[in-house]
Design a protein around this motif. Structure first.
Motif, short mmCIF file in Angstrom:
data_model
loop_
_atom_site.label_atom_id
_atom_site.label_comp_id
_atom_site.label_asym_id
_atom_site.label_seq_id
_atom_site.Cartn_x
_atom_site.Cartn_y
_atom_site.Cartn_z
N MET A 87 0.82 -1.21 0.00
CA MET A 87 0.00 0.00 0.00
C MET A 87 0.86 1.27 0.00
SD MET A 87 -3.27 -0.73 -0.07
CE MET A 87 -4.12 0.66 0.67
N GLY A 88 2.17 1.09 -0.16
CA GLY A 88 3.06 2.25 -0.25
C GLY A 88 3.64 2.74 1.05
N ALA A 89 3.48 1.95 2.13
CA ALA A 89 4.02 2.38 3.42
C ALA A 89 5.53 2.50 3.38
CB ALA A 89 3.61 1.38 4.51
N THR A 90 6.05 3.51 4.07
CA THR A 90 7.50 3.66 4.20
C THR A 90 7.93 3.65 5.66
OG1 THR A 90 7.32 6.08 4.17
CG2 THR A 90 7.67 4.97 2.05
N THR A 91 6.98 3.40 6.55
CA THR A 91 7.24 3.15 7.96
C THR A 91 6.29 2.04 8.40
OG1 THR A 91 5.79 5.05 8.37
CG2 THR A 91 8.15 5.41 8.71
N ILE A 92 6.41 1.61 9.65
CA ILE A 92 5.52 0.57 10.19
C ILE A 92 4.25 1.23 10.73
CG2 ILE A 92 5.29 -1.24 11.92
CD1 ILE A 92 7.24 -1.93 9.68
N TRP A 93 3.12 0.64 10.42
CA TRP A 93 1.84 1.18 10.87
C TRP A 93 1.48 0.70 12.27
CZ3 TRP A 93 -1.61 -0.09 5.98
CH2 TRP A 93 -1.19 0.70 4.91
N GLU A 94 0.64 1.48 12.94
CA GLU A 94 0.13 1.10 14.25
C GLU A 94 -0.84 -0.07 14.15
OE1 GLU A 94 -1.93 3.20 18.15
OE2 GLU A 94 -2.19 4.13 16.18
N ARG A 95 -1.72 0.00 13.19
CA ARG A 95 -2.69 -1.07 12.96
C ARG A 95 -2.31 -1.84 11.70
NH1 ARG A 95 -7.79 -0.39 15.51
NH2 ARG A 95 -8.04 1.59 16.61
N TRP A 96 -2.68 -3.09 11.67
CA TRP A 96 -2.41 -3.88 10.46
C TRP A 96 -3.10 -3.27 9.25
CZ3 TRP A 96 1.50 -6.88 11.13
CH2 TRP A 96 1.74 -7.49 12.35
N ASP A 97 -4.21 -2.57 9.48
CA ASP A 97 -4.95 -1.95 8.38
C ASP A 97 -5.17 -0.47 8.65
OD1 ASP A 97 -6.69 -2.28 10.49
OD2 ASP A 97 -8.36 -3.02 9.27
N SER A 98 -4.11 0.23 9.03
CA SER A 98 -4.25 1.67 9.23
C SER A 98 -4.81 2.34 7.98
CB SER A 98 -2.90 2.29 9.60
OG SER A 98 -2.54 1.96 10.93
N MET A 99 -4.44 1.83 6.83
CA MET A 99 -5.04 2.28 5.56
C MET A 99 -5.80 1.09 4.98
SD MET A 99 -5.33 4.81 3.31
CE MET A 99 -3.92 5.92 3.51
N LEU A 100 -7.06 1.30 4.66
CA LEU A 100 -7.88 0.23 4.11
C LEU A 100 -7.59 0.07 2.61
CD1 LEU A 100 -11.24 1.00 5.94
CD2 LEU A 100 -9.34 -0.45 6.68
N PRO A 101 -7.92 -1.08 2.04
CA PRO A 101 -7.59 -1.31 0.63
C PRO A 101 -8.16 -0.27 -0.33
CG PRO A 101 -8.17 -3.39 1.68
CD PRO A 101 -8.46 -2.30 2.68
N ASP A 102 -9.27 0.38 0.05
CA ASP A 102 -9.87 1.38 -0.85
C ASP A 102 -9.21 2.75 -0.72
OD1 ASP A 102 -10.79 2.31 1.57
OD2 ASP A 102 -12.92 2.21 1.07
N GLY A 103 -8.14 2.83 0.07
CA GLY A 103 -7.44 4.10 0.22
C GLY A 103 -7.98 5.00 1.30
N SER A 104 -8.93 4.51 2.09
CA SER A 104 -9.44 5.31 3.21
C SER A 104 -8.73 4.91 4.50
CB SER A 104 -10.96 5.12 3.36
OG SER A 104 -11.27 3.75 3.61
N ILE A 105 -8.68 5.84 5.44
CA ILE A 105 -7.98 5.63 6.70
C ILE A 105 -8.87 4.82 7.64
CG2 ILE A 105 -7.02 6.81 8.71
CD1 ILE A 105 -6.37 9.17 6.82
N ASN A 106 -8.26 3.91 8.38
CA ASN A 106 -9.00 3.12 9.37
C ASN A 106 -9.89 4.03 10.21
OD1 ASN A 106 -9.36 1.81 12.12
ND2 ASN A 106 -8.42 0.13 10.99
#
Length: 749
Positions: free
Chosen positions: A623-642
């Protein structure tokens, strides 16, 4: 000798105070041999001598448990001293007086900034002239009109006049300063022992975007922590506004995860060529929204300045899978951004606190990636000071413990598993990584106090089933609004963690020659182990039948040898049933790979690591992350934020998997503290065809590089001259080798 006092402007001000003193050099003593300036502050202090910055350090003196200690920075300023000399300070709010925590509170430590300086000038003949902060200083304000770590900084270049930094400036219209009552402040001024915060690198704009609403966005290509340096020329009074965020949501700046943090810098142009550096704040961001820019955007006018504690990098890792290599890079960036004065959970929203649980699970990874011993040893001092101050003498969940001042409705929880266990797990990891007995000894009172606080709350059968627990925090099956709803009962996590803590405490006591403590903690360890097995284990099955329960039981050594295989087989079944997607939270994730690999399921461990669908480590990478996220799905597949209120795109806790990558893929681990003896044991799998890892240890550089060449595994090993390595490779008997370069060939398994 005059005594330095904390001083503050005579009148309150929201603009950043300027403090200055001009004095004459003592005559008749020959040339200046040495001049040393010591500075500190309630808040932040930037310092100059005769217009020359005293160092490139930022955000000094950093964040400590201010109630008991304030760091003092020491700078060699010999070259700046003249016949007439000006000492100058600019004060910022920082953690002391700025907004802090997640409840919308400010100035939790005190309502006024104050500065401290002591200049010691030694002449050639031995005479010493001492100049200190006292009532003779003068105060005013300058171009920094507002500053806050969460909200950002406002700089009005029309008010910039650097003449105040140098001799000859007329400060007669400046106001007098006020001495801060030292008796009202019990904190001790202590020499800085942690590395300073500095500019670590710079990044150019990677792209200029226009959002669907028409906003101009800068993309720096990397989620980072720091600020943007801006070079601008435009009409006098023009206000340029920069708003920062980590992600875009449907093309617009994604600011909802920041909560109350405004993360906005404002720059007012003078009409000449201006350069702005908001050095009294920092932001976590990749994207910046620019408004008010005079004319067409020039990307070259903007530079992202990466800021963090200046920790020397020590470990590297790369492999044939580019996504896995990117994941490791994301871990590095996450640590860089969150190791800023204190080890924090996140660097961007209205929180940025030293959560102990995050560090407890990440510390082994951190000790490979960088020389973190001094940084974390300093933090452990505050952990012990804060522990003593809690009503029950237990380790707080954040250090420094600002929670005691926040209106959270969350009472001090007492002893906690994983979070409180940082008191033991962190110093033991430092001992394993660096082998310095003095670091372990300094932390030993904290280790023993926490272990005994755990012992005091155990049930009669040795199980920890009472009190508040975070448990397996952020289990991916937990609802977004309730991250503590985990599959694994909190008591299972707590009891397993208590066993690990008692194990480490007993081992530390043995190292330090504390025989009585070693015996006490050994008995405690056995009692907890018996309680865990008696209450939660039946024929190798662990209560809740969850991946975290099995991972902790296997890796922490809680199972009888005959039960390990049964538990490992069941764990592998669960992992396969989940499609090799993550099913663990904070407590279980760091250990699930080892539990699988050690019980004969290496292929499943690799499949879990290399999974690309959510929840997984590599999902974020795809999904283009360049750091580690807090949640496994901090960004949802549709591009919206958890939708959860708690969503960060820069948390290092789940990056603890890098420790497994270093040891199992890279093949580097300590067999003895400080890598006196090294285990070289790469275990190729997952379709990887090569991997390279290296580590700068106390004894020198260790490097392991392996390649699959047809049906052969070729492994090159570099061992420091003063160390010994035990080499375990598939298809070969174990070997011991000394310093130097070695090549091994074996059959691919």
């Amino acid at each position: 000798m005059p005594r330095a006092m904390m001083i503050t402007p005579g009148s309150p001000t929201e603009a950043a105070p300027l403090l200055r003193l001009e004095f004459a050099l003592s005559e008749g003593h020959g040339p200046v041999a040495q001049a040393t300036l010591r500075t500190s502050a309630r808040g932040l202090a930037e310092s100059w001598v005769n217009g020359i910055p005293t160092s490139d350090d930022l955000l000094e003196p950093g964040w400590t448990s201010y109630e008991w200690r304030l760091r003092v920075a020491e700078h060699d300023v010999t070259a700046a001293i003249g016949p007439r000399t000006v000492i100058a300070l600019r004060l910022g709010n920082g953690w002391y007086r700025g907004w802090l925590g997640f409840t919308g509170q400010r100035a939790v430590y005190g309502d006024e900034r104050a500065g401290y300086a002591e200049l010691s000038i030694r002449f050639e003949d031995g005479h010493v002239q001492t100049v200190v902060t006292d009532g003779s200083w003068r105060a005013s304000t300058g171009e920094v009109r507002a500053d806050d770590l969460y909200n950002g900084q406002t700089i009005d270049a029309r008010l910039r006049d650097e003449a105040w930094l140098r001799p000859g400036f007329d400060d007669s219209e400046w106001e007098a300063v006020r001495l801060v009552d030292a008796d009202a402040d019990a904190s001790e001024l202590v020499p800085r022992s942690s590395p300073p915060v500095r500019r670590l690198r710079e990044l150019p704009v990677a792209g200029v975007l226009t959002s669907p609403s028409g906003a101009t966005l800068l993309d720096f290509g990397q989620n980072l922590v720091g600020f943007v340096r801006v070079a601008a020329t435009g009409p006098r009074g023009t206000e340029v506004v920069l708003r920062h965020a980590e992600v875009l949501e449907h093309g617009e700046l994604g600011v909802r995860p920041l909560r109350r943090a405004e993360a906005t810098d404002r720059f007012i142009l003078s009409g000449a060529a201006d350069v702005f550096e908001p050095t009294l704040t920092f932001h976590g961001f990749r994207y910046v929204e620019v408004s008010g820019w005079p004319g067409e955007i020039d990307p070259a006018a903007f530079t992202a300045v990466v800021v963090g504690t200046d920790i020397r990098p020590t470990g590297t890792f790369a492999c044939s899978d580019p996504l896995l290599t990117q994941l490791h890079g994301n871990v590095v960036w996450g640590m860089r951004g969150n190791f800023l004065s204190v080890p924090t959970d996140c660097p961007q929203r209205d929180e940025r606190l030293g959560w102990t649980g995050d560090l407890a699970v990440f510390v082994d990874t951190a000790a490979y990636l960088g020389d973190v011993e001094a940084f974390l040893a300093d933090w452990l001092v505050d952990a012990e000071l804060e522990r003593r101050a809690t009503p029950a003498g237990t380790v707080p969940v954040v250090v420094p413990n600002v929670m005691k001042y926040l209106d959270t409705g969350f009472p001090e929880p007492g002893a906690t598993a994983v979070w409180g266990d940082a008191a033991v797990w962190v110093p033991w990891a430092l001992w394993r990584a660096y082998g310095h007995e003095q670091t372990l000894r300094a932390a030993y009172p904290l280790m023993t106090a926490h272990t005994r606080s755990v012992a005091a709350v155990l049930a009669e059968d040795g199980v920890w089933d009472s009190g508040f627990q975070f448990g397996d925090w952020l289990d991916p099956d937990a609802p977004a609004e309730d991250p503590g709803q985990a599959k694994t009962p909190a008591a299972v996590v707590a009891t397993a963690s208590a066993f690990r803590t008692a194990t480490f405490a007993a081992a530390a006591a043995e190292v330090l020659g504390e025989a009585a403590d070693a015996a006490e903690f050994g008995v405690l360890r056995d009692r907890i182990g018996d309680g865990f097995r008696g209450r939660y284990v039946r024929g190798g099955r662990v209560e809740s039948d969850s991946p975290t329960a099995y991972a902790l039981a296997i890796v922490f050594g809680l199972l009888d040898p005959a039960e390990v295989q049964t538990a490992g087989d069941r764990l592998a079944e669960l992992v396969r049933a989940a499609g090799h997607r993550i099913a663990t939270g904070f407590a279980g994730t760091p250990f699930v790979g080892d539990a699988l690999a050690s019980s004969g399921h290496l292929d499943d461990a690799y499949a879990l690591l290399l999974q690309r669908e959510a929840p997984s480590w590599l999902y974020a990478v795809t999904m283009g992350a360049t750091t580690i996220w807090e949640r496994w799905d901090s960004m949802l597949p549709d591009g919206s934020i958890n939708p959860g209120e708690m969503t960060s795109f820069n948390h290092y806790a789940f990056g603890a998997v890098a420790d497994w990558m270093h040891r199992v893929i890279g093949g580097i681990a300590p067999l003895e503290p400080g890598y006196r003896r090294i285990l070289v044991a790469p275990r190729p799998g997952g379709g990887l065809t090569w991997a390279d890892a290296s580590l700068d240890t106390e004894r020198g550089r260790v490097a392991v590089s392996w390649r699959i060449d047809g049906d052969r595994l070729v492994t090159d090993v570099e061992v420091p001259a003063s160390a010994e390595a035990v080499v375990r490779l598939p298809g070969r008997p174990e070997e011991r080798v000394g310093g130097g370069s070695h090549r091994f060939e074996s059959a691919v398994r």
